[in-house]
Each structure stands twice: as C-alpha cells, then as structure tokens.
Scaffold this motif. Structure first.
Motif, PDB file in Angstrom:
ATOM      1  N   GLY A 128      31.778  43.062  30.946  1.00  0.00           N
ATOM      2  CA  GLY A 128      32.701  43.289  31.804  1.00  0.00           C
ATOM      3  C   GLY A 128      33.303  44.461  32.416  1.00  0.00           C
ATOM      4  N   LEU A 129      32.042  45.019  33.311  1.00  0.00           N
ATOM      5  CA  LEU A 129      32.272  45.846  34.163  1.00  0.00           C
ATOM      6  C   LEU A 129      32.097  45.007  36.029  1.00  0.00           C
ATOM      7  N   PRO A 130      31.842  44.468  35.599  1.00  0.00           N
ATOM      8  CA  PRO A 130      31.505  43.855  36.677  1.00  0.00           C
ATOM      9  C   PRO A 130      32.511  42.583  37.123  1.00  0.00           C
ATOM     10  N   TRP A 131      33.134  42.144  35.882  1.00  0.00           N
ATOM     11  CA  TRP A 131      34.401  41.474  35.567  1.00  0.00           C
ATOM     12  C   TRP A 131      35.199  42.466  36.210  1.00  0.00           C
ATOM     13  N   VAL A 132      35.805  43.488  35.812  1.00  0.00           N
ATOM     14  CA  VAL A 132      36.555  44.301  35.939  1.00  0.00           C
ATOM     15  C   VAL A 132      36.833  45.040  37.520  1.00  0.00           C
ATOM     16  N   ILE A 133      35.280  44.971  37.886  1.00  0.00           N
ATOM     17  CA  ILE A 133      35.553  45.753  39.241  1.00  0.00           C
ATOM     18  C   ILE A 133      35.849  44.269  40.770  1.00  0.00           C
ATOM     19  N   ALA A 134      35.373  43.512  39.768  1.00  0.00           N
ATOM     20  CA  ALA A 134      35.402  41.881  40.740  1.00  0.00           C
ATOM     21  C   ALA A 134      37.326  41.772  40.754  1.00  0.00           C
ATOM     22  N   ALA A 135      37.318  42.011  39.829  1.00  0.00           N
ATOM     23  CA  ALA A 135      39.068  41.371  39.579  1.00  0.00           C
ATOM     24  C   ALA A 135      39.592  42.805  40.530  1.00  0.00           C
ATOM     25  N   ILE A 136      39.833  44.083  40.273  1.00  0.00           N
ATOM     26  CA  ILE A 136      39.811  44.867  40.915  1.00  0.00           C
ATOM     27  C   ILE A 136      40.206  44.636  42.697  1.00  0.00           C
ATOM     28  N   TYR A 137      38.540  44.023  42.835  1.00  0.00           N
ATOM     29  CA  TYR A 137      38.702  43.674  44.095  1.00  0.00           C
ATOM     30  C   TYR A 137      39.353  42.866  44.966  1.00  0.00           C
ATOM     31  N   TRP A 138      39.510  41.805  44.274  1.00  0.00           N
ATOM     32  CA  TRP A 138      40.421  40.872  44.691  1.00  0.00           C
ATOM     33  C   TRP A 138      42.015  40.856  44.819  1.00  0.00           C
ATOM     34  N   ALA A 139      41.966  41.875  43.721  1.00  0.00           N
ATOM     35  CA  ALA A 139      43.344  41.901  43.419  1.00  0.00           C
ATOM     36  C   ALA A 139      43.852  43.151  44.555  1.00  0.00           C
ATOM     37  N   ALA A 140      43.450  43.673  44.933  1.00  0.00           N
ATOM     38  CA  ALA A 140      43.272  45.214  46.140  1.00  0.00           C
ATOM     39  C   ALA A 140      43.470  43.602  46.792  1.00  0.00           C
ATOM     40  N   LYS A 141      43.103  42.933  47.093  1.00  0.00           N
ATOM     41  CA  LYS A 141      43.575  41.360  48.639  1.00  0.00           C
ATOM     42  C   LYS A 141      44.550  41.329  48.454  1.00  0.00           C
ATOM     43  N   GLY A 142      44.843  41.016  47.061  1.00  0.00           N
ATOM     44  CA  GLY A 142      46.462  39.787  46.793  1.00  0.00           C
ATOM     45  C   GLY A 142      46.242  38.738  46.552  1.00  0.00           C
ATOM     46  N   GLN A 143      44.641  38.884  46.153  1.00  0.00           N
ATOM     47  CA  GLN A 143      44.351  37.341  45.730  1.00  0.00           C
ATOM     48  C   GLN A 143      44.036  37.364  44.439  1.00  0.00           C
ATOM     49  N   THR A 144      43.815  36.449  43.338  1.00  0.00           N
ATOM     50  CA  THR A 144      42.777  35.945  42.323  1.00  0.00           C
ATOM     51  C   THR A 144      42.242  35.636  41.611  1.00  0.00           C
ATOM     52  N   PHE A 145      41.154  36.537  41.210  1.00  0.00           N
ATOM     53  CA  PHE A 145      40.170  36.472  40.517  1.00  0.00           C
ATOM     54  C   PHE A 145      39.522  35.259  39.705  1.00  0.00           C
ATOM     55  N   ASN A 146      39.298  34.300  40.660  1.00  0.00           N
ATOM     56  CA  ASN A 146      39.006  33.362  39.553  1.00  0.00           C
ATOM     57  C   ASN A 146      37.372  32.605  39.242  1.00  0.00           C
ATOM     58  N   VAL A 147      37.053  32.416  38.831  1.00  0.00           N
ATOM     59  CA  VAL A 147      35.372  31.615  38.427  1.00  0.00           C
ATOM     60  C   VAL A 147      36.025  29.827  37.567  1.00  0.00           C
TER      61      VAL A 147
END
Length: 239
Positions: free
Chosen positions: A212-231
C-alpha cells in the motif's frame, strides 16, 4: 482460694547475636521449684525451645536477589552495545563454543556476512530505540530489493516470468524469517496465539504497508504531474 483457677507466667529469654553463621539451637526449660506455696505445678513442667538461625536464610535471600537482578538485566531487551552486538555476530553459538554443534557452525558460516553487517545497526538502548527501528526498516527494504533483483536475474536466466518468480522465489525468501519466528513462538508459548498473531501481522504488513505505501507514493507522484497512475494487469502464464 486459688483452686480451680489457672495463672500464667511469662519468662523472658535474651538471645545474643554473635554475627556468626550458626545452625538451629535447641534447649529445654524445666520448672523444678516455686517459692510461693499457694500455687501448685500443672501437668506440663518442661518445654523445648528452638532458636531458628536466619543467618543462612538472609545470605540465601541476598544471593537470590543478586542473581535475579543479574539475569533480569541480561534478559531485558535493548541492553546490548555495539561492541556486544559485533562480538555476538562473529562468535559461533553466541560465544558458547563448547556446546556448539556442527549445525551451529554451518549456520554461522552461511549467515556470517549478514550477521556482521547488521551488527552495526544501532542498539535498541540508544535514544529509546528510534535509530534502531528506522535503520532496521531501511536495511529490511535493502535486503528485500536485493532478494527481488537476484530472483529476477535467476528467473531471466532460466526463462521464468517475473510474476512467477515473485510468487515463488521472492515470496519464499521474504517469508522464511516469518516461518522461523512463528516456529519459535509456537515452541515457547503454551498456545498458538503468538504464532498465529505473527503470521497474521506479517501478512497484514506485507499487504497494507509493503504494497500500500509504495502504491500511495506512486499515485501521489503521478497525480502531482497531472497523470493517472495505471498498472496494467498481468497473468501467471508462460509466453
């Protein structure tokens, strides 16, 4: 006029303590004569007095207190220093070489690099254990990354997909410590509560923190770039 009545007389006996270790002493007191003829003897004229020596008892209590304090200090977690950690890491069977078995020697030889490296983690007694906790988490993450890379390289060499490698080699390498911890907990507990709790807690941490923690960090990172975190979803089949 004294017939039918009973009277008591207390006799004080002074006991002198010579401060020497002695055994219990016994002596007899017997009444042989009374000066007041208005009284008569009863049935019991003799008694046995035993002085119980407490010299050895006090010494034993003192020794027990000292030994209890010594062993309680050794059993208290977080009392080791860096020096003691390193000495335990480089010693076979924690320094008890006389009772060490062949299995202890082989285990020590295989685990020596890891034991020696992790001996430099700050001891739990330092700053209430916070440096030990933080650096241990970093070391666990590093080891997990190394295990994952080694498993991926091995899977690439033998032609196994990463997904299959993850649920076999990586899962085995990261779960074996929990297996041994559960085994020790089951052996040292009257019930299986600690073993079940260890397994449940370990899997909860893996799912909610490790994933969960890496997933949240990745989601916040891509959200800050205005993109969606897709796996993209994968499968376990061979290609």
């Amino acid at each position: 006029m004294f017939y039918g009545q009973e009277y008591e007389k207390y006799i004080d006996i002074e006991i002198l303590d010579d401060k020497a270790d002695e055994k219990d002493e016994t002596f007899t007191i017997e009444i042989t004569k009374i000066h007041d003829h208005t009284f008569t003897f009863g049935v019991k004229r003799k008694t046995i007095v035993t002085i119980v020596s407490d010299d050895n008892m006090l010494k034993n209590v003192t020794n027990v207190r000292k030994l209890l304090g010594h062993y309680m200090k050794k059993m208290t977690p977080g009392q080791q220093t860096w020096k003691e950690q390193i000495l335990n890491a480089v010693s076979v069977n924690a320094g008890d070489i006389a009772n060490a078995t062949l299995g202890d020697c082989l285990t020590h030889a295989l685990a020596f690099p890891w034991k020696f490296a992790f001996a430099f983690i700050p001891p739990p007694s330092l700053l209430n254990g916070y440096p030990c906790f933080i650096i241990a988490l970093v070391a666990i993450g590093f080891i997990t990354a190394v295990v994952g890379d080694l498993a991926s390289i091995f899977g690439c060499m033998v032609g196994i997909p990463d997904a299959v490698t993850a649920i076999t080699l990586v899962a085995l390498g990261t779960s074996l410590p929990d297996t041994f911890a559960s085994k020790i907990a089951a052996e040292n507990d009257n019930s299986a509560d600690n073993a079940i709790g260890n397994v449940t807690g370990s899997n909860s941490v893996n799912v909610f923190l490790g994933l969960g923690l890496p997933w949240v960090i990745a989601a916040i990172y891509w959200a800050a770039k205005g993109q969606t975190f897709n796996v993209p979803a994968g499968d376990l089949g061979y290609r």
